[in-house]
Design a protein around this motif. Structure first.
Motif, short mmCIF file in Angstrom:
data_model
loop_
_atom_site.label_atom_id
_atom_site.label_comp_id
_atom_site.label_asym_id
_atom_site.label_seq_id
_atom_site.Cartn_x
_atom_site.Cartn_y
_atom_site.Cartn_z
N SER A 8 0.81 -1.21 0.00
CA SER A 8 0.00 0.00 0.00
C SER A 8 0.85 1.27 0.00
O SER A 8 0.33 2.36 0.20
N HIS A 9 2.17 1.14 -0.22
CA HIS A 9 3.07 2.28 -0.22
C HIS A 9 3.87 2.38 -1.51
O HIS A 9 4.03 1.39 -2.23
N ILE A 10 4.37 3.57 -1.77
CA ILE A 10 5.25 3.82 -2.91
C ILE A 10 6.48 4.55 -2.39
O ILE A 10 6.36 5.58 -1.71
N ILE A 11 7.65 4.03 -2.70
CA ILE A 11 8.91 4.67 -2.32
C ILE A 11 9.48 5.36 -3.56
O ILE A 11 9.73 4.71 -4.57
N LYS B 170 11.21 9.73 -0.76
CA LYS B 170 9.91 10.01 -0.16
C LYS B 170 9.06 8.75 -0.20
O LYS B 170 9.18 7.94 -1.13
N VAL B 171 8.19 8.60 0.80
CA VAL B 171 7.26 7.48 0.84
C VAL B 171 5.83 8.03 0.89
O VAL B 171 5.52 8.89 1.72
N LEU B 172 4.98 7.55 -0.01
CA LEU B 172 3.58 7.95 -0.04
C LEU B 172 2.69 6.72 0.12
O LEU B 172 3.07 5.62 -0.28
N SER B 173 1.52 6.92 0.68
CA SER B 173 0.51 5.87 0.75
C SER B 173 -0.42 5.99 -0.45
O SER B 173 -0.76 7.10 -0.87
N PHE B 174 -0.85 4.86 -0.99
CA PHE B 174 -1.76 4.88 -2.12
C PHE B 174 -3.06 5.59 -1.76
O PHE B 174 -3.55 6.44 -2.50
N LYS B 175 -3.61 5.24 -0.62
CA LYS B 175 -4.93 5.77 -0.25
C LYS B 175 -4.79 6.81 0.85
O LYS B 175 -4.06 6.60 1.82
N GLU B 176 -5.47 7.91 0.68
CA GLU B 176 -5.37 9.00 1.64
C GLU B 176 -6.67 9.79 1.62
O GLU B 176 -7.19 10.14 0.56
N LYS B 177 -7.22 10.05 2.80
CA LYS B 177 -8.46 10.84 2.88
C LYS B 177 -8.11 12.31 2.71
O LYS B 177 -7.22 12.85 3.38
N ASP C 261 -15.21 10.97 1.52
CA ASP C 261 -14.58 10.87 0.21
C ASP C 261 -13.11 10.51 0.36
O ASP C 261 -12.37 11.18 1.07
N GLU C 262 -12.67 9.45 -0.31
CA GLU C 262 -11.28 9.04 -0.27
C GLU C 262 -10.67 9.16 -1.66
O GLU C 262 -11.28 8.77 -2.65
N TYR C 263 -9.47 9.69 -1.71
CA TYR C 263 -8.76 9.84 -2.97
C TYR C 263 -7.51 8.98 -2.94
O TYR C 263 -6.68 9.10 -2.04
N SER C 264 -7.38 8.09 -3.92
CA SER C 264 -6.23 7.21 -4.02
C SER C 264 -5.35 7.64 -5.18
O SER C 264 -5.82 8.28 -6.14
N ILE C 265 -4.08 7.27 -5.13
CA ILE C 265 -3.19 7.50 -6.26
C ILE C 265 -3.62 6.58 -7.39
O ILE C 265 -3.56 5.36 -7.28
N SER C 266 -4.08 7.18 -8.47
CA SER C 266 -4.56 6.40 -9.61
C SER C 266 -3.54 6.34 -10.74
O SER C 266 -3.64 5.46 -11.61
N HIS C 267 -2.59 7.29 -10.76
CA HIS C 267 -1.57 7.31 -11.81
C HIS C 267 -0.22 7.70 -11.20
O HIS C 267 -0.16 8.59 -10.33
N ILE C 268 0.83 7.04 -11.66
CA ILE C 268 2.20 7.42 -11.32
C ILE C 268 2.94 7.64 -12.64
O ILE C 268 2.97 6.74 -13.50
N LEU C 269 3.50 8.82 -12.79
CA LEU C 269 4.20 9.18 -14.03
C LEU C 269 5.64 9.56 -13.71
O LEU C 269 5.89 10.46 -12.91
N LEU C 270 6.59 8.86 -14.32
CA LEU C 270 8.00 9.24 -14.27
C LEU C 270 8.38 9.74 -15.66
O LEU C 270 7.98 9.15 -16.67
N CYS C 271 9.18 10.80 -15.72
CA CYS C 271 9.56 11.33 -17.03
C CYS C 271 10.85 12.14 -16.95
O CYS C 271 11.24 12.62 -15.89
#
Length: 268
Positions: A116-119, A190-197, A205-215
């Protein structure tokens, strides 16, 4: 531990004005459901930037393939940091006897999707973005997760120039940090959680990370925020979205190589 399923695609393009492509992109997954995304941009002002970016990518891929599993978030962070520091040392040692201004180098931005995390980890001025949305597709924000290692961003951080002035600053693309230029490297993590109120008119209402873009900068210097969001939210598959982003960059000038790695959530 909940895992977030998604589709992903990566692609690079030489752009309209370069003779070689020094950008690299890669997305890997393992049997445990972990996903590693990475973009590298070889430094064109130094010797053999394409070699540096290829070497960084190859070494990171090899290290990920050797790693069978990540038992804890802390352990994953340690692995990612140590691996990138080791890669930096390897690139540096390839040409440690040549003058500094001839060292090959590369940017590197990567993220590891772990349960449930992104590093996120960053060296240089390639970028990571996240887009958060709710179950109905309403967008909460499109955020630049990483900080550019440039002279202009340093001046913004110390209050010498404003964010608005940064866009017109003559040395805004001059790097203060990159892989392979020094024996050791400074990196951002940095560490982020996918789901965050998030604050909303709807109480639950809950907003989750729906897209991750590296460029690489070949994309974000040519394509504005609103264009990026429109491309990400289009009713297209992931591959077409990546191709659209690259086409936009080329249609807007295509001054540099372009690298894109995109992950987007599915309902699986």
């Amino acid at each position: 531990m909940k895992r977030y399923h998604g589709d992903f695609c990566y692609l690079t393009d030489i752009g309209n004005k370069r003779l070689t492509n020094e950008d690299k992109a890669l997305i890997l997954s393992n049997s445990k459901g972990n996903v590693l995304m990475v973009v590298c941009d070889g430094i064109g002002g130094h010797r053999r930037g394409d070699v540096a970016s290829s070497l960084a990518m190859r070494l990171l891929e090899k290290a990920f393939q050797k790693k069978e599993r990540f038992l804890t978030l802390r352990g994953a962070k340690h692995w990612l940091e140590k691996t990138i520091r080791d890669i930096n040392e390897t690139i540096y040692n390839e040409e440690k006897d040549v003058p500094y201004n001839e060292h090959m180098g590369t940017t590197l931005v990567a993220c590891l999707l772990l349960g449930s995390h992104i590093i996120f980890v960053n060296v240089g001025d390639s970028r990571a973005y996240t887009l958060r949305s709710n179950a109905s597709g309403s967008v909460y924000d499109f955020e630049q997760v990483t900080t550019d290692d440039t002279i202009a961003d340093y001046l913004v951080n110390i209050g010498r120039i404003t964010k608005e002035e940064r866009e017109q600053y003559t040395s805004r693309h001059v790097l203060t940090n990159a892989m392979g230029l020094f024996p050791s490297v400074r990196l951002e993590m940095k560490v982020l959680s996918f789901k965050e109120k998030k604050a909303s008119k709807k109480e639950n209402d809950e907003y989750s990370i729906s897209h991750i873009l590296l460029c690489s900068d070949g994309l974000f210097s040519m394509v504005g925020k609103e264009e990026m969001i429109s491309a990400l939210l289009a009713d297209e598959d992931t591959e077409n979205k990546v191709e659209t982003l690259i086409t936009l960059a080329k249609n807007n000038g295509g001054d540099d190589n372009i690298a894109v790695a995109l992950w987007e959530a599915t309902h699986a």
